[in-house]
Design a protein around this motif. Structure first.
Motif, short mmCIF file in Angstrom:
data_model
loop_
_atom_site.label_atom_id
_atom_site.label_comp_id
_atom_site.label_asym_id
_atom_site.label_seq_id
_atom_site.Cartn_x
_atom_site.Cartn_y
_atom_site.Cartn_z
N GLN A 34 0.81 -1.22 0.00
CA GLN A 34 0.00 0.00 0.00
C GLN A 34 0.85 1.27 0.00
O GLN A 34 0.32 2.38 0.01
CB GLN A 34 -0.91 0.00 1.23
CG GLN A 34 -1.92 -1.11 1.27
CD GLN A 34 -2.92 -1.01 0.15
OE1 GLN A 34 -3.46 0.06 -0.13
NE2 GLN A 34 -3.19 -2.13 -0.51
N ARG A 35 2.14 1.12 0.00
CA ARG A 35 3.02 2.27 0.06
C ARG A 35 2.85 3.25 -1.10
O ARG A 35 2.75 4.47 -0.87
CB ARG A 35 4.48 1.79 0.12
CG ARG A 35 5.50 2.88 0.29
CD ARG A 35 5.43 3.47 1.68
NE ARG A 35 6.35 4.57 1.86
CZ ARG A 35 6.50 5.24 3.00
NH1 ARG A 35 5.77 4.90 4.07
NH2 ARG A 35 7.37 6.22 3.10
N PRO A 36 2.75 2.77 -2.36
CA PRO A 36 2.54 3.74 -3.45
C PRO A 36 1.24 4.53 -3.30
O PRO A 36 1.21 5.74 -3.59
CB PRO A 36 2.54 2.86 -4.70
CG PRO A 36 3.31 1.65 -4.31
CD PRO A 36 2.98 1.42 -2.87
N HIS A 37 0.19 3.86 -2.84
CA HIS A 37 -1.08 4.55 -2.66
C HIS A 37 -0.97 5.60 -1.55
O HIS A 37 -1.48 6.73 -1.69
CB HIS A 37 -2.18 3.55 -2.32
CG HIS A 37 -3.48 4.18 -1.93
ND1 HIS A 37 -4.28 4.84 -2.84
CD2 HIS A 37 -4.12 4.26 -0.73
CE1 HIS A 37 -5.36 5.31 -2.20
NE2 HIS A 37 -5.27 4.96 -0.93
N ASP A 39 1.74 7.15 -0.57
CA ASP A 39 2.58 8.26 -1.05
C ASP A 39 1.80 9.18 -1.98
O ASP A 39 1.96 10.40 -1.93
CB ASP A 39 3.80 7.69 -1.77
CG ASP A 39 4.76 6.99 -0.82
OD1 ASP A 39 4.66 7.24 0.39
OD2 ASP A 39 5.58 6.18 -1.30
N GLN A 40 0.93 8.59 -2.82
CA GLN A 40 0.11 9.41 -3.72
C GLN A 40 -0.88 10.25 -2.93
O GLN A 40 -1.07 11.44 -3.23
CB GLN A 40 -0.63 8.49 -4.71
CG GLN A 40 -1.57 9.22 -5.66
CD GLN A 40 -0.82 10.09 -6.66
OE1 GLN A 40 0.34 9.81 -6.96
NE2 GLN A 40 -1.47 11.12 -7.16
N SER A 41 -1.50 9.66 -1.91
CA SER A 41 -2.45 10.41 -1.08
C SER A 41 -1.75 11.53 -0.33
O SER A 41 -2.28 12.64 -0.19
CB SER A 41 -3.15 9.46 -0.10
OG SER A 41 -3.87 8.46 -0.78
N ARG A 42 -0.55 11.25 0.17
CA ARG A 42 0.21 12.27 0.90
C ARG A 42 0.57 13.43 -0.03
O ARG A 42 0.47 14.60 0.36
CB ARG A 42 1.47 11.64 1.48
CG ARG A 42 2.34 12.62 2.28
CD ARG A 42 3.69 11.98 2.60
NE ARG A 42 3.51 10.81 3.41
CZ ARG A 42 3.51 10.81 4.75
NH1 ARG A 42 3.70 11.94 5.38
NH2 ARG A 42 3.36 9.71 5.43
N MET A 43 0.97 13.12 -1.26
CA MET A 43 1.33 14.17 -2.19
C MET A 43 0.11 15.01 -2.56
O MET A 43 0.18 16.25 -2.65
CB MET A 43 1.95 13.56 -3.45
CG MET A 43 2.42 14.60 -4.47
SD MET A 43 3.10 13.86 -5.97
CE MET A 43 1.63 13.07 -6.64
N THR A 44 -1.06 14.36 -2.76
CA THR A 44 -2.28 15.10 -3.08
C THR A 44 -2.68 16.02 -1.94
O THR A 44 -3.05 17.19 -2.16
CB THR A 44 -3.41 14.11 -3.40
OG1 THR A 44 -3.02 13.24 -4.46
CG2 THR A 44 -4.67 14.86 -3.81
N THR A 46 -0.72 17.28 0.35
CA THR A 46 0.27 18.36 0.46
C THR A 46 0.03 19.43 -0.60
O THR A 46 0.13 20.63 -0.31
CB THR A 46 1.68 17.78 0.33
OG1 THR A 46 1.88 16.75 1.31
CG2 THR A 46 2.73 18.86 0.52
#
Length: 210
Positions: A34-37, A39-44, A46
């Motif tokens: 689930q790490r890529p998901h 990271d994507q949520s964190r970037m969105t 931010t």
């Protein structure tokens, strides 16, 4: 779930063995990371925080080095300034809209006095604490800029309408008792004064003094 759906390649629909069929095996399906998901949520989150002038902490973004209190206060201050400016911009248009809606609903262009006097009172976006709000109001009362014991004064301090009315009644009752006590003390002082005691006694007895 203790259930699974499997295809048996070794037998046909009638249950007869199938020649040269591959062997059926049951294994464990590996779950993807689930790490890529995340990271994507964190970037969105931010990116949204940067566009909306919010602190990433308020959007659930957890950092190894969280924002300091000063950084959070600075971000909140910028957002409050933006909200305050927006409130001033939509103040007059909001009142105009309400008056136009009243005119349409009543099919008239002549506004009564109460509708003409409508005003828009935006809430403070900084959400000032009640303690600081009341301390500021107490300073105004001390300076004589605000009348104490009035309903509007208590409402400005953050009290509800019902509580403000009760506080006003209590204040007025306290003032009446204070005035009555002052009058009683003045009368007692007059009776105790040798220069005025005789005059008071004569007035009470109905004798005129020349």
């Amino acid at each position: 779930m203790a259930r699974f759906f499997a295809l048996d390649y070794e037998r046909d629909e009638d249950g007869a063995p199938v020649k040269d069929a591959p062997e059926s095996k049951i294994g464990q399906v590996q779950i993807g990371s689930q790490r890529p998901h995340m990271d994507q949520s964190r970037m969105t989150a931010t990116m949204f925080a940067a566009e909306s002038q919010l602190s990433p902490d308020k959007l659930g973004v957890i950092h190894d080095n969280p924002s300091s209190a000063d950084a959070i206060d600075r971000a909140d201050g910028e957002l409050n300034d933006l909200a305050d400016e927006t409130g001033r911009d939509i103040d007059d248009p909001t009142v105009d809209l309400m008056q136009d809606m009243w005119s349409l609903a009543n099919n008239t262009v002549s506004l009564p006095a109460d509708v003409e006097a409508l005003a828009c009172d935006m809430h403070d976006p900084a959400m000032t604490t009640r303690y600081s709000q009341r301390m500021a109001l107490a300073s105004l009362v001390t300076a004589g800029a605000v009348v104490p014991g009035e309903v509007v004064t208590y409402e400005a301090a953050g009290y509800s309408r019902a509580t403000s009315l009760r506080l006003t009644e209590a204040y007025q009752e306290a003032e009446r008792r204070k005035n009555q006590q002052a009058i009683a003390e003045q009368a007692l002082a007059t009776r105790s004064n040798p220069l005025t005691s005789a005059l008071v006694a004569a007035r009470e007895s109905g004798v005129e003094q020349s």
